[in-house]
Design a protein around this motif. Structure first.
Motif, PDB file in Angstrom:
ATOM      1  N   SER A 154       0.830  -1.210   0.000  1.00  0.00           N
ATOM      2  CA  SER A 154       0.000   0.000   0.000  1.00  0.00           C
ATOM      3  C   SER A 154       0.860   1.254   0.000  1.00  0.00           C
ATOM      4  N   ALA A 155       1.926   1.242   0.800  1.00  0.00           N
ATOM      5  CA  ALA A 155       2.810   2.410   0.873  1.00  0.00           C
ATOM      6  C   ALA A 155       3.480   2.653  -0.479  1.00  0.00           C
ATOM      7  N   ALA A 156       3.903   1.565  -1.142  1.00  0.00           N
ATOM      8  CA  ALA A 156       4.545   1.702  -2.456  1.00  0.00           C
ATOM      9  C   ALA A 156       3.557   2.233  -3.488  1.00  0.00           C
ATOM     10  N   VAL A 161       1.100   6.683  -6.764  1.00  0.00           N
ATOM     11  CA  VAL A 161      -0.047   7.558  -7.017  1.00  0.00           C
ATOM     12  C   VAL A 161       0.346   9.025  -6.848  1.00  0.00           C
ATOM     13  N   GLU A 162       1.049   9.329  -5.763  1.00  0.00           N
ATOM     14  CA  GLU A 162       1.485  10.701  -5.521  1.00  0.00           C
ATOM     15  C   GLU A 162       2.441  11.163  -6.616  1.00  0.00           C
ATOM     16  N   GLY A 163       3.295  10.239  -7.086  1.00  0.00           N
ATOM     17  CA  GLY A 163       4.207  10.568  -8.178  1.00  0.00           C
ATOM     18  C   GLY A 163       3.457  10.866  -9.463  1.00  0.00           C
ATOM     19  N   LEU A 255      -6.986   3.374  -1.602  1.00  0.00           N
ATOM     20  CA  LEU A 255      -5.866   2.772  -0.885  1.00  0.00           C
ATOM     21  C   LEU A 255      -5.930   3.192   0.571  1.00  0.00           C
ATOM     22  N   ASP A 256      -5.946   2.210   1.446  1.00  0.00           N
ATOM     23  CA  ASP A 256      -6.050   2.474   2.886  1.00  0.00           C
ATOM     24  C   ASP A 256      -7.251   3.350   3.217  1.00  0.00           C
ATOM     25  N   GLY A 257      -8.356   3.120   2.499  1.00  0.00           N
ATOM     26  CA  GLY A 257      -9.581   3.856   2.758  1.00  0.00           C
ATOM     27  C   GLY A 257      -9.636   5.241   2.154  1.00  0.00           C
ATOM     28  N   GLN A 258      -8.575   5.656   1.456  1.00  0.00           N
ATOM     29  CA  GLN A 258      -8.513   6.987   0.867  1.00  0.00           C
ATOM     30  C   GLN A 258      -8.658   6.881  -0.650  1.00  0.00           C
ATOM     31  N   ALA A 259      -9.576   7.663  -1.223  1.00  0.00           N
ATOM     32  CA  ALA A 259      -9.799   7.637  -2.673  1.00  0.00           C
ATOM     33  C   ALA A 259      -8.800   8.569  -3.360  1.00  0.00           C
ATOM     34  N   HIS A 260      -8.218   8.082  -4.457  1.00  0.00           N
ATOM     35  CA  HIS A 260      -7.274   8.876  -5.260  1.00  0.00           C
ATOM     36  C   HIS A 260      -7.754   8.862  -6.703  1.00  0.00           C
ATOM     37  N   VAL A 261      -7.788  10.024  -7.335  1.00  0.00           N
ATOM     38  CA  VAL A 261      -8.195  10.131  -8.739  1.00  0.00           C
ATOM     39  C   VAL A 261      -6.971  10.516  -9.571  1.00  0.00           C
ATOM     40  N   LEU A 262      -6.683   9.715 -10.600  1.00  0.00           N
ATOM     41  CA  LEU A 262      -5.561   9.962 -11.495  1.00  0.00           C
ATOM     42  C   LEU A 262      -6.122  10.442 -12.834  1.00  0.00           C
ATOM     43  N   SER A 263      -6.010  11.718 -13.097  1.00  0.00           N
ATOM     44  CA  SER A 263      -6.570  12.286 -14.327  1.00  0.00           C
ATOM     45  C   SER A 263      -5.687  11.928 -15.521  1.00  0.00           C
TER      46      SER A 263
END
Length: 546
Positions: A154-156, A161-163, A255-263
């Motif tokens: 998950s951390a990786a 995702v942040e990258g 991931l870990d309960g947090q939604a991330h959107v990659l446009s």
């Protein structure tokens, strides 16, 4: 003879490559022969690519089937289950893993682990209770290993995702499932679109917009040799594709309960505006039956909007195919519109039926006139109320986020364990946030569609073209499309099949009510569907139910 069952599980199907599976099967066969038992090859179980940490092998795999067979008494006491190790049975929380092992053993089934040759039975655990402790320690270790691996993965993934969001990483993010019409081209460093599967997705959406239900869409795609997945696709999968943001290129990961959107993560098959319109269509259909039956789909009935004007009961459609002459279309008189009051034990004051053809003809003709269609659809502008509701949702969402931030900050300053009541409060606030977010997106789509201007000359022209193809030529696709347009335009169609005046003048009266609240009444000829001059009502109708 007592049966011996073998169970193999790999969390990654690639682990099955090699001789591990064959070695386990040989051990099971040898153990059975040494103990005078027979290995049941038919019920030897394999779960490849299913995680024991997330209990996938129980929810959807062979072990779940085996546990249900035990509960139903289909696995006889005295049987033997051979596994490589107890961690193959479960990597869930130790209390859950222990419960699964207990379910098997208390049913009178012996568990044998090939890795250490240990045997677990109800009798052995009673005489040697340390074996129970030993099994629990193995399960604790297995769960901790999987939990640690899950946290690292998950951390990786979060770093990737942040990258991506920062623009510093443009590789694939291996989490969940990517659309079947895409594959990662490592050489080119980008996603490659499968043109055949992408064409199948576009055709699927086209059929959905036409008004076909999921079963008919799958059937039509098979007839045309198309598949969005490259294989047999269950009808329910269609709705998942239609709801997917991947259609316009975005990817949503949790991931870990947090939604991330990659446009822009995927190549887009449509624009965001087109996707919003598709979601609006899906929301309009929600809760309304779109099942199409028979060779001549009903245009007015089956979606819950057509009612008898005399008693308020639903109207039903009936096609008398047996009376159709060979090589000819079904005559208007053999396509009936029936009051279902008698079936529903409702006393209708004017029971009976009429031909549905003149009603279909009148409605399609009415909507084919641009002025009349504009009058229908422009009747009530709800955009002001939608904007007010959207503003209210955004304000409450911002206030709720401030509450979450305050609670999270307070927890960060406290070195002790987080109070359960606070964690529950945060989860409740987050759940409310998700609901408000979904409603906000719905309102934004509705406002976008309104701003784009949905009333065009082409719309009236489509009604006119469908009037000929659907009503007069009985074209299947045209009738399905007309059914869809009627269902999304009107909230109610009330039919008085003997008219509203006494004595009977050979007319049918129709009351149309749009989704925006506009009502219009038509008086038509019972045979042709031609408009008549409306006669002053001599007997006001009873208010229909629903």
């Amino acid at each position: 003879m007592t049966s011996v069952y073998s169970y193999l599980r790999f969390s990654d199907a690639r682990q099955s490559i090699g001789d591990s599976a064959a070695r386990q099967m040989q051990y099971a066969a040898r153990w059975a022969a040494e103990h005078g038992m027979q290995l049941d090859d038919k019920l030897s179980m394999r779960d490849e690519g299913l995680s024991a940490y997330h209990q996938q092998h129980v929810k959807t795999g062979a072990l779940g089937v085996f546990l249900r067979a035990i509960a139903e008494g289909r696995i006889v006491p005295g049987s033997v289950l051979i596994v490589e190790g107890l961690d193959r049975l479960s990597r869930a929380e130790p209390v859950l893993a222990q419960a699964q092992l207990s379910q098997i053993i208390t049913a009178g089934i012996t568990v044998v682990t090939a890795s250490d040759g240990k045997t677990y039975t109800r009798e052995s655990l009673r005489t040697q209770p340390m074996d129970l402790v030993y099994s629990l320690l193995i399960m604790i270790r297995a769960h901790e290993e999987s939990a640690t691996k899950s946290r690292r993965v998950s951390a990786a993934l979060i770093r990737q995702v942040e990258g991506w969001q920062a623009g510093t990483y443009r590789g694939p993010i291996r989490a969940g499932h990517d659309p079947a019409y895409l594959s990662w081209d490592a050489q080119a460093g980008c996603w490659a679109v499968d043109p055949v599967r992408a064409a199948a997705v576009r055709r699927m959406i086209e059929l959905y917009r036409l008004g076909l239900g999921s079963t008919h869409i799958v059937r039509r795609l098979l007839e045309e040799g198309l598949s969005p997945t490259g294989g047999v696709m269950p009808p329910s999968h269609i709705y998942r594709i239609i709801r997917s943001r991947a259609l316009y290129g975005d990817r949503e990961l949790v991931l870990d309960g947090q939604a991330h959107v990659l446009s822009g993560y995927y190549p887009a098959l449509m624009t965001r505006v087109e996707w919003d319109e598709l979601q609006l269509l899906a929301e309009e259909r929600s809760g309304v039956s779109r099942r199409v039956r028979g060779e001549l789909p009903h245009m007015l009935t089956g979606s819950g909007i057509a009612r008898c004007g005399y008693c308020g009961s639903a109207l039903a459609g009936q096609h008398m195919y047996k009376r159709r002459k060979p090589g000819e279309l079904l005559a208007d008189g053999y396509r009936r519109l029936l009051c279902s009051g008698k079936t529903m034990q409702v006393q209708c004051p004017r029971p009976g039926s009429c031909s549905v053809a003149p009603v279909e003809r009148a409605i399609m003709r009415y909507c084919s006139d641009q002025i009349q269609l504009d009058d229908l659809l422009r009747g009530t502008d709800t955009s002001g109320a939608d904007r007010a509701q959207l503003a209210k949702l955004r304000a409450s969402s911002a206030d709720r986020q401030r509450q979450i931030d305050r609670l999270t900050a307070a927890l960060a300053q406290d070195d002790g364990a987080a109070p359960l009541a606070v964690l529950r409060q945060i989860r409740a606030l987050e759940a409310e946030q998700q609901r408000d977010q979904a409603e906000s997106e719905r309102l934004e789509r509705a406002l976008a569609a309104s701003a784009a201007g949905t009333l065009t000359h082409d719309q009236a022209a489509e009604w006119a073209a469908l009037a000929e193809a659907a009503v007069e030529r009985h074209d299947f696709d045209a009738r399905v499309r007309a059914r869809e347009m009627i269902a999304t335009t009107f909230a109610g169609i009330t039919v008085y099949h003997h008219g509203l005046v006494e004595p009977d003048t050979g007319a049918i009266d129709i009351l149309l009510r749009t989704r925006s609240g506009v009502t219009r009444s038509l008086t038509i000829d019972r045979r042709t569907g031609d408009r008549r001059v409306q006669i002053t009502r001599q007997r006001p109708p009873t208010s229909p139910a629903g």
